[in-house]
Design a protein around this motif. Structure first.
Motif, PDB file in Angstrom:
ATOM      1  N   GLU A 256       0.834  -1.203   0.000  1.00  0.00           N
ATOM      2  CA  GLU A 256       0.000   0.000   0.000  1.00  0.00           C
ATOM      3  C   GLU A 256       0.870   1.255   0.000  1.00  0.00           C
ATOM      4  OE1 GLU A 256      -2.603  -0.447   3.338  1.00  0.00           O
ATOM      5  OE2 GLU A 256      -3.985  -1.775   2.262  1.00  0.00           O
ATOM      6  N   ILE A 257       1.977   1.221   0.743  1.00  0.00           N
ATOM      7  CA  ILE A 257       2.908   2.355   0.743  1.00  0.00           C
ATOM      8  C   ILE A 257       3.513   2.525  -0.648  1.00  0.00           C
ATOM      9  CG2 ILE A 257       5.114   3.213   1.636  1.00  0.00           C
ATOM     10  CD1 ILE A 257       4.452   1.887   4.292  1.00  0.00           C
ATOM     11  N   ARG A 258       3.919   1.424  -1.254  1.00  0.00           N
ATOM     12  CA  ARG A 258       4.531   1.478  -2.588  1.00  0.00           C
ATOM     13  C   ARG A 258       3.546   1.981  -3.635  1.00  0.00           C
ATOM     14  NH1 ARG A 258       7.424  -4.315  -1.399  1.00  0.00           N
ATOM     15  NH2 ARG A 258       9.372  -3.466  -0.532  1.00  0.00           N
ATOM     16  N   VAL A 259       2.312   1.520  -3.556  1.00  0.00           N
ATOM     17  CA  VAL A 259       1.292   1.985  -4.496  1.00  0.00           C
ATOM     18  C   VAL A 259       1.008   3.468  -4.269  1.00  0.00           C
ATOM     19  CG1 VAL A 259      -1.155   1.804  -5.107  1.00  0.00           C
ATOM     20  CG2 VAL A 259       0.236  -0.263  -4.919  1.00  0.00           C
TER      21      VAL A 259
ATOM     22  N   TYR B 186       9.580   0.497 -10.709  1.00  0.00           N
ATOM     23  CA  TYR B 186      10.818   0.199  -9.989  1.00  0.00           C
ATOM     24  C   TYR B 186      11.160   1.284  -8.969  1.00  0.00           C
ATOM     25  CZ  TYR B 186      11.166  -3.288 -13.657  1.00  0.00           C
ATOM     26  OH  TYR B 186      10.900  -4.337 -14.498  1.00  0.00           O
ATOM     27  N   GLU B 187      10.820   2.532  -9.278  1.00  0.00           N
ATOM     28  CA  GLU B 187      11.083   3.635  -8.354  1.00  0.00           C
ATOM     29  C   GLU B 187      10.255   3.501  -7.081  1.00  0.00           C
ATOM     30  OE1 GLU B 187      12.746   7.212  -6.930  1.00  0.00           O
ATOM     31  OE2 GLU B 187      13.330   5.886  -8.571  1.00  0.00           O
ATOM     32  N   SER B 188       9.119   2.818  -7.179  1.00  0.00           N
ATOM     33  CA  SER B 188       8.219   2.671  -6.033  1.00  0.00           C
ATOM     34  C   SER B 188       8.484   1.416  -5.214  1.00  0.00           C
ATOM     35  CB  SER B 188       6.759   2.669  -6.511  1.00  0.00           C
ATOM     36  OG  SER B 188       6.451   3.883  -7.155  1.00  0.00           O
ATOM     37  N   GLY B 189       9.501   0.648  -5.597  1.00  0.00           N
ATOM     38  CA  GLY B 189       9.870  -0.506  -4.783  1.00  0.00           C
ATOM     39  C   GLY B 189       9.409  -1.849  -5.303  1.00  0.00           C
ATOM     40  N   PHE B 190       8.760  -1.873  -6.467  1.00  0.00           N
ATOM     41  CA  PHE B 190       8.362  -3.144  -7.069  1.00  0.00           C
ATOM     42  C   PHE B 190       9.480  -3.632  -7.988  1.00  0.00           C
ATOM     43  CE2 PHE B 190       4.282  -1.242  -5.972  1.00  0.00           C
ATOM     44  CZ  PHE B 190       3.606  -2.317  -5.421  1.00  0.00           C
ATOM     45  N   TYR B 191       9.703  -4.932  -7.992  1.00  0.00           N
ATOM     46  CA  TYR B 191      10.771  -5.500  -8.809  1.00  0.00           C
ATOM     47  C   TYR B 191      10.227  -6.313  -9.974  1.00  0.00           C
ATOM     48  CZ  TYR B 191      13.875  -4.062  -5.076  1.00  0.00           C
ATOM     49  OH  TYR B 191      14.566  -3.310  -4.167  1.00  0.00           O
ATOM     50  N   ASN B 192       8.907  -6.307 -10.120  1.00  0.00           N
ATOM     51  CA  ASN B 192       8.257  -7.077 -11.167  1.00  0.00           C
ATOM     52  C   ASN B 192       7.063  -6.275 -11.665  1.00  0.00           C
ATOM     53  OD1 ASN B 192       6.019  -9.001 -12.053  1.00  0.00           O
ATOM     54  ND2 ASN B 192       7.783 -10.389 -12.005  1.00  0.00           N
ATOM     55  N   PHE B 193       7.025  -5.977 -12.973  1.00  0.00           N
ATOM     56  CA  PHE B 193       5.968  -5.121 -13.501  1.00  0.00           C
ATOM     57  C   PHE B 193       4.593  -5.769 -13.367  1.00  0.00           C
ATOM     58  CE2 PHE B 193       3.356  -3.254 -16.902  1.00  0.00           C
ATOM     59  CZ  PHE B 193       3.433  -1.925 -16.522  1.00  0.00           C
TER      60      PHE B 193
END
Length: 219
Positions: free
Chosen positions: A165-168, A187-194
């Motif tokens: 939720e923080i990343r989104v 990737y800037e928001s902390g996700f490593y997989n699109f």
């Protein structure tokens, strides 16, 4: 007023950075009788409703954001005046969304408050990188197994859901800023997989990243 009542936490660099502005205050910092005044009934009702978290919705949201930004730059009593303006603006919002379920427990003991704050602050400062269960459990000073039970019993959600939720939330701000493409924001928001980014973004906001952006960015 508690220590460090007004703080701004940068979560990136340059034009595409995402900032989290945090305003800490206790409900009675302005005195025991202040909220009992008839003129402050709206603020008192707002604080009661906000115990499970409130998200203001509508045309007044940008103004609220601007006022919070002003608080982080203000000095002295001007901060208090701006805080009042923020609370009045939220109380007058066209619509508000409750963020936590009815089962959310907010009456923590002091030791639990410190632990929850440590988890929250560490998550805000480190959401761009992978945070392991062992790592966040160490921040809370409990075992990994105990951490899972502790966090879910207090927040009514898993830590994985919380950090996503923080990343989104960070991705939402970057999409509105419109300085990066969607994959860069992923990737800037902390996700490593699109694929995971797209899945969690739609699950949390109800829209795809591009659909969300179109709601706020005029072509």
């Amino acid at each position: 007023m508690p220590q460090g009542p007004f703080a701004k936490r940068p979560c990136g660099d340059g034009k595409a950075s995402a900032d989290v502005s945090v305003v800490h205050f206790t409900e009675d910092f302005w005195g025991a009788q202040f909220l009992s005044l008839p003129e402050n009934k709206g603020i008192k009702n707002l604080l009661n409703r906000a115990r499970r978290g409130l998200q203001p919705i509508g045309a007044g949201v940008p103004k609220i954001g601007e006022l919070v930004e002003q608080i982080t730059r203000a000095e002295g009593s001007r901060k208090i005046i701006l805080l009042m303006e923020v609370l009045i603006a939220i109380a007058a919002a066209e619509e508000t969304k409750v963020l936590a379920s009815l089962g959310f427990q907010h009456n923590f003991q002091e030791s639990e408050k410190d632990r929850i704050n440590a988890i929250y602050n560490y998550s805000i400062e480190n959401f761009k990188k992978k945070i392991t269960l062992e790592e966040i459990a160490s921040v809370a000073n409990i075992s990994p197994n105990s951490f899972c039970k502790f966090f879910k019993s207090r927040s009514k959600k898993t830590y994985s859901r919380f950090i996503n939720e923080i990343r989104v939330g960070s991705a939402c701000k970057l999409l509105i800023n419109n300085q990066m493409n969607v994959k860069e924001i992923c990737y800037e928001s902390g996700f490593y997989n699109f694929a995971s980014f797209h899945k969690y973004f739609k699950e949390i906001t109800g829209k795809s990243p591009l659909s969300y952006q179109k709601c706020y960015v005029k072509k």
